[in-house]
Design a protein around this motif. Structure first.
Motif, PDB file in Angstrom:
ATOM      1  N   PRO A 479       0.799  -1.243   0.000  1.00  0.00           N
ATOM      2  CA  PRO A 479       0.000   0.000   0.000  1.00  0.00           C
ATOM      3  C   PRO A 479       0.825   1.285   0.000  1.00  0.00           C
ATOM      4  O   PRO A 479       0.260   2.367  -0.198  1.00  0.00           O
ATOM      5  N   LEU A 480       2.139   1.204   0.224  1.00  0.00           N
ATOM      6  CA  LEU A 480       2.940   2.428   0.368  1.00  0.00           C
ATOM      7  C   LEU A 480       2.909   3.333  -0.867  1.00  0.00           C
ATOM      8  O   LEU A 480       2.907   4.568  -0.713  1.00  0.00           O
ATOM      9  N   PRO A 481       2.894   2.797  -2.104  1.00  0.00           N
ATOM     10  CA  PRO A 481       2.789   3.710  -3.256  1.00  0.00           C
ATOM     11  C   PRO A 481       1.493   4.520  -3.268  1.00  0.00           C
ATOM     12  O   PRO A 481       1.396   5.509  -3.994  1.00  0.00           O
ATOM     13  N   LEU A 482       0.515   4.125  -2.465  1.00  0.00           N
ATOM     14  CA  LEU A 482      -0.766   4.831  -2.419  1.00  0.00           C
ATOM     15  C   LEU A 482      -0.839   5.810  -1.255  1.00  0.00           C
ATOM     16  O   LEU A 482      -1.925   6.277  -0.906  1.00  0.00           O
ATOM     17  N   LEU A 483       0.308   6.134  -0.658  1.00  0.00           N
ATOM     18  CA  LEU A 483       0.308   7.083   0.459  1.00  0.00           C
ATOM     19  C   LEU A 483      -0.262   8.443   0.073  1.00  0.00           C
ATOM     20  O   LEU A 483      -0.718   9.199   0.926  1.00  0.00           O
TER      21      LEU A 483
END
Length: 504
Positions: A479-483
């Motif tokens: 999920p980090l790229p969607l921060l």
């Protein structure tokens, strides 16, 4: 004297003096009080007034006692007990795990599936709030549902202690127990919101501390005794003891200061079917309009995805008990340590992280958590023993650090959810956001169960457990790229966040 008093506004201080009259004669043609007497009857109205007076006297006696800066009035005492029960019900959590594993001989994947199934009541929490608000039972919207929740919980755990002997009946009883806690949680949440509304931030914060402190104390007590009770007396005994705990919720329901919803002669207080449907439609319409707003929908989507990454907890439980020989008593001590670690995590957030931007908190805690989570591979492969660290001490240290980090990283989720709620629908929208978050967690558990089954991990075979741990931990980075879905800064406070609603 009588005529003058009958013209006063109807309130307990104004009319309770009538109770001192020997036979309480009521002239049928004087004032609003007399009209109420005609509709309700003298006995009913007198009982209502007596109940209110006794509650006020009890409240004045208990208000001299303070806890977390909150007067322990009967209302607040009832709230504290309900939260305490929610925490202490963790007594049966370890017993359930051992019962499914050792008595029913269920594999890890199926156990994780049952766990996810039992969490379903937590996904529809707003529904319970709507039911309690719209359909009062026996004249009460709060008391009656607290009583029924307690009785339902007692029934479900009594069945677990006596008649349950297969995975299907066990799943149903665990589900009913979860429903009991979820419903009482929503009811008591609404009580907290009502009491916090209009209060200062300090007072509301003190009330929130009372709730959290009561729940945490219950969790610490249950975790300390859960393992030793299973080890000494067996799981059925623990289920029997657990069945007594929800009755505390039913017992303190009588302390809730709530006006009875009465039916006047010729006037039905209940909403008609048409208007009730219209009210439901408007409520759900307002909720949908709020959720679909980008500043609410996008952060909520990230929270769901962040929670939905797969877990390997169930497989690790089977490994530590079957392969490493961890006893129930030892695992109880581990749960005791992690319960205290949760409080440490909350303190860590409040002291150092509450002013840090959300994106930095999620980025940092996710990366650190992934690295620390990989240390479980050392326990599975036995490398910890090569460094002179026993399995027991490694498990305690690993659980302690990961729990502190997990709690510190979850606190921003709660704060963000609270601050996203617009005025007028705080409790409903907050419950909805928490249900979505819980839905992500259930999805992660079910995904982990699927991976466990796919990798061939059973109650006796753990060859691919290291691979499962690796996949689950690395997936938490996805999920980090969607921060960017999160706001760069904490949004403007639309309500007094943590002060208005209990954090689910």
């Amino acid at each position: 004297m009588w005529r003058r008093q009958c013209k006063q506004p109807i309130g307990i201080p104004a009319i309770s003096r009538f109770l001192t009259l020997p036979m309480w004669p009521v002239p049928r043609h004087h004032g609003v009080l007399c009209q109420l007497t005609m509709h309700l009857g003298e006995t009913t109205l007198r009982n209502i007034l007596l109940t209110q007076i006794l509650q006020k006297r009890s409240s004045s006696m208990m208000s001299a006692i303070k806890c977390f800066g909150v007067d322990l009035s009967p209302d607040n005492f009832a709230v504290a007990i309900v939260y305490f029960v929610q925490g202490v019900l963790g007594l049966a959590r370890l017993a359930v795990s051992f019962y499914l594993k050792d008595d029913l001989h269920i594999d890890p994947a199926e156990t994780a599936l049952i766990s996810g199934f039992s969490s379903l009541p937590w996904l529809v929490k707003p529904l319970y709030g709507f039911i309690s608000d719209s359909f009062p039972l026996f004249g009460f919207r709060r008391r009656s549902y607290l009583v029924l929740s307690g009785l339902l919980g007692a029934f479900s755990w009594s069945m677990m202690a006596t008649f349950v002997d297969n995975k299907y009946s066990a799943s149903l009883c665990i589900l009913l127990g979860s429903l009991s806690v979820a419903f009482s949680d929503v009811v008591v949440d609404s009580m907290v919101v009502e009491r916090a509304r209009g209060e200062s931030q300090s007072t509301s914060g003190s009330l929130q501390s009372l709730c959290w402190g009561s729940s945490a104390f219950g969790g610490i007590v249950s975790s300390y005794f859960s393992g030793s009770l299973v080890d000494t007396y067996g799981v059925r005994f623990v289920f029997g003891v657990t069945a007594l705990l929800p009755l505390m919720t039913s017992a303190v329901a009588v302390l809730v200061n709530e006006q009875a919803v009465t039916t006047l002669r010729g006037h039905n207080v209940s909403t008609s079917g048409t208007s009730l449907f219209e009210s439901c439609r408007q409520s759900f319409g307002q909720l949908w309009n709020a959720v679909r707003q980008p500043d609410i929908f996008l952060p909520t989507l990230f929270i769901f995805l962040w929670q939905a990454t797969p877990h390997s907890d169930t497989a690790m439980f089977y490994f530590t008990t079957s392969k490493l020989g961890f006893t129930p008593e030892f695992l109880g001590r581990v749960k005791f340590v992690t319960s205290i670690a949760s409080l440490v995590g909350v303190t860590l957030y409040n002291t150092f992280l509450k002013n840090v931007p959300l994106r930095k908190i999620f980025l940092g805690t996710t990366i650190i958590g992934t690295v620390l989570g990989m240390t479980q591979v050392l326990l599975v492969t036995g490398l910890n023993r090569e460094f002179g660290i026993s399995d027991e001490w490694f498990a305690i240290g690993d659980s302690l650090i990961i729990t502190v980090l997990s709690q510190a990283s979850f606190m921003p989720v709660l704060v963000l959810a609270a601050r996203l709620c617009p005025p007028g629908m705080e409790a409903t929208l907050f419950a909805t956001l928490m249900s979505i978050s819980n839905g992500g967690s259930v999805t992660g558990g079910l995904t982990g169960a699927g991976l466990t089954q796919l990798l061939g991990i059973t109650r006796d075979s753990f060859e691919n457990l290291s691979l499962l741990i690796t996949v689950c931990n690395l997936s938490s980075l996805l999920p980090l790229p969607l921060l960017g879905l999160l706001p760069a800064e904490m949004p403007e406070e639309k309500i007094s966040g943590m002060d208005q609603t209990k954090l689910s």
